[in-house]
Design a protein around this motif. Structure first.
Motif, short mmCIF file in Angstrom:
data_model
loop_
_atom_site.label_atom_id
_atom_site.label_comp_id
_atom_site.label_asym_id
_atom_site.label_seq_id
_atom_site.Cartn_x
_atom_site.Cartn_y
_atom_site.Cartn_z
N SER A 1 0.87 -1.16 -0.10
CA SER A 1 -0.07 0.01 0.05
C SER A 1 0.77 1.22 0.15
CB SER A 1 -0.97 0.03 0.91
OG SER A 1 -1.56 -1.23 1.13
N VAL A 2 1.94 1.36 0.81
CA VAL A 2 2.81 2.52 0.77
C VAL A 2 3.40 2.35 -0.65
CG1 VAL A 2 5.04 3.13 1.84
CG2 VAL A 2 3.29 2.30 3.35
N LEU A 3 3.90 1.46 -1.01
CA LEU A 3 4.56 1.39 -2.45
C LEU A 3 3.67 2.01 -3.45
CD1 LEU A 3 6.82 -1.85 -2.53
CD2 LEU A 3 7.55 0.24 -2.29
N ALA A 4 2.16 1.71 -3.38
CA ALA A 4 1.39 2.28 -4.40
C ALA A 4 1.43 3.77 -4.32
CB ALA A 4 0.03 1.56 -4.05
N HIS A 5 1.30 4.18 -3.02
CA HIS A 5 1.36 5.72 -2.95
C HIS A 5 2.62 6.33 -3.37
CE1 HIS A 5 -2.64 6.04 -1.03
NE2 HIS A 5 -2.29 5.19 -0.29
N LEU A 6 3.85 5.65 -3.12
CA LEU A 6 5.21 6.30 -3.35
C LEU A 6 5.65 5.97 -4.97
CD1 LEU A 6 7.10 5.61 0.06
CD2 LEU A 6 5.72 7.81 -0.89
N ALA A 7 4.99 5.02 -5.54
CA ALA A 7 5.51 4.74 -6.96
C ALA A 7 5.00 5.66 -7.89
CB ALA A 7 4.69 3.24 -7.38
N ILE A 8 4.15 6.80 -7.34
CA ILE A 8 3.60 7.88 -8.28
C ILE A 8 4.91 8.57 -8.49
CG2 ILE A 8 2.48 10.19 -8.18
CD1 ILE A 8 0.52 8.59 -6.34
N PHE A 9 5.92 8.93 -7.55
CA PHE A 9 6.99 9.56 -8.02
C PHE A 9 8.23 9.14 -8.95
CE2 PHE A 9 6.11 10.73 -3.49
CZ PHE A 9 5.58 12.19 -3.71
N VAL A 10 8.08 7.76 -9.02
CA VAL A 10 8.84 7.00 -9.87
C VAL A 10 8.19 6.54 -11.32
CG1 VAL A 10 10.32 5.08 -10.50
CG2 VAL A 10 10.03 6.06 -8.00
N LEU A 11 6.94 6.09 -11.35
CA LEU A 11 6.44 5.58 -12.37
C LEU A 11 5.29 6.33 -12.61
CD1 LEU A 11 6.73 1.85 -11.51
CD2 LEU A 11 8.00 3.20 -12.91
N GLY A 12 4.84 7.40 -12.05
CA GLY A 12 3.37 8.17 -12.28
C GLY A 12 2.42 7.22 -12.11
N VAL A 13 1.43 7.53 -13.12
CA VAL A 13 0.00 6.69 -12.98
C VAL A 13 0.39 5.23 -13.39
CG1 VAL A 13 -0.60 6.74 -15.44
CG2 VAL A 13 -2.16 6.77 -13.63
N ILE A 14 1.52 4.78 -13.66
CA ILE A 14 1.54 3.35 -14.09
C ILE A 14 2.04 2.48 -12.81
CG2 ILE A 14 3.17 1.80 -15.24
CD1 ILE A 14 1.33 3.41 -17.19
N GLY A 15 2.58 3.33 -11.80
CA GLY A 15 2.98 2.47 -10.74
C GLY A 15 1.69 1.99 -9.85
N PRO A 16 0.88 2.72 -9.54
CA PRO A 16 -0.29 2.37 -8.71
C PRO A 16 -1.20 1.23 -9.57
CG PRO A 16 -0.24 4.81 -8.53
CD PRO A 16 0.76 4.14 -9.35
N LEU A 17 -1.26 1.39 -10.85
CA LEU A 17 -1.96 0.59 -11.75
C LEU A 17 -1.38 -0.85 -11.63
CD1 LEU A 17 -4.12 0.32 -13.88
CD2 LEU A 17 -2.47 1.08 -15.63
N ILE A 18 -0.04 -0.81 -11.80
CA ILE A 18 0.40 -2.09 -11.90
C ILE A 18 0.18 -2.88 -10.42
CG2 ILE A 18 2.90 -3.20 -11.74
CD1 ILE A 18 3.66 -1.32 -13.86
N ILE A 19 0.46 -2.14 -9.42
CA ILE A 19 0.05 -2.71 -8.01
C ILE A 19 -1.27 -2.88 -7.84
CG2 ILE A 19 0.28 -2.19 -5.54
CD1 ILE A 19 2.75 -0.48 -5.97
N TRP A 20 -2.27 -2.49 -8.65
CA TRP A 20 -3.56 -2.52 -8.20
C TRP A 20 -3.91 -3.93 -9.13
CZ3 TRP A 20 -7.59 -1.54 -12.13
CH2 TRP A 20 -9.03 -1.89 -11.51
N LEU A 21 -3.58 -3.98 -10.36
CA LEU A 21 -3.60 -5.15 -11.06
C LEU A 21 -3.16 -6.39 -10.39
CD1 LEU A 21 -3.14 -3.49 -14.66
CD2 LEU A 21 -5.33 -4.22 -13.65
#
Length: 176
Positions: A79-99
C-alpha cells in the motif's frame, strides 16, 4: 452472526449490566477495543455504525477478548509502495500494483485504487492548468497542484504504513 460469536453483553466485561439481565439497546464500549463502540439491539450485536465511527460489520468486530483485525506487513508495504510509486512511475505504478495485488488484499486494493484515481485527477488538473496558462491563472494551478502532487502521496503513504486508509482530496474516483 449470532451474539455468541461476538460475546453477549453479560459476557463482555466492559458492557453495563454484565452478569445480570440484558442491558437496554444502545451503544456500548467494545471491551476488546476501548476506543470503539458496538450497538446492542436488545438481542444481539448489529451492523449499525456509531456516529463518527468507521463503517464496520460483525465480521470485522473482534470476538470479546480477541484482538482487532490487522493488515499484514506485506499489505502495508504494498500500500505504501502504491502511493510512493507515483514519484517514479506516475500513474503506471499504482496501476500495476492494483492489477497485480487487488485479489490478494482488500487493503492493498483500496489504497492502490485511491493512488491511481489521484494520479489520474492530478493529470487532468495539470491539463486544465496548462490551458489556463494562456490567461496567466494557470500558473497558480501548476503551483497548487504541484504541491498537492508532492505532499499528498507522502501523507497517504504514512497513513498506509499505519494501517489506515487515506482519501485524497479533490480526487475523481474513476476506478471503482
Amino acid at each position: 452472526m449470532s451474539s455468541d460469536d461476538l460475546g453477549t453483553p453479560m459476557d463482555d466485561p466492559g458492557t453495563p449490566g454484565g452478569g445480570g439481565a440484558a442491558p437496554p439497546a444502545g451503544w456500548y464500549a467494545d471491551p476488546s477495543m476501548p476506543s470503539q463502540q458496538r450497538y446492542w439491539d436488545g438481542a444481539q450485536w448489529t451492523e449499525q455504525t456509531a456516529p463518527g465511527q468507521p463503517a464496520s460489520s460483525p465480521s470485522n468486530w473482534p470476538v470479546a477478548g480477541g484482538s482487532a483485525p490487522s493488515n499484514s506487513s506485506d499489505d502495508t508495504l504494498w500500500s505504501v509502495l502504491a502511493h510512493l510509486a507515483i514519484f517514479v512511475l506516475g500513474v503506471i505504478g499504482p496501476l500495476i500494483i492494483w492489477l497485480i495485488k487487488k485479489e490478494e488484499s482488500q487493503f492493498i486494493e483500496i489504497e492502490a485504487k485511491e493512488a491511481l484515481n489521484f494520479q489520474i485527477s492530478i493529470f487532468i488538473y495539470f491539463l486544465i492548468s496548462g490551458i489556463l496558462t494562456l490567461v496567466i491563472i494557470g500558473l497558480l494551478g501548476f503551483i497548487v497542484f504541484g504541491i498537492m502532487a508532492f505532499v499528498l502521496p507522502i501523507i497517504a503513504a504514512i497513513k498506509a504504513s499505519n494501517g489506515e486508509h487515506y482519501r485524497y482530496p479533490l480526487t475523481f474516483r474513476f476506478v471503482k
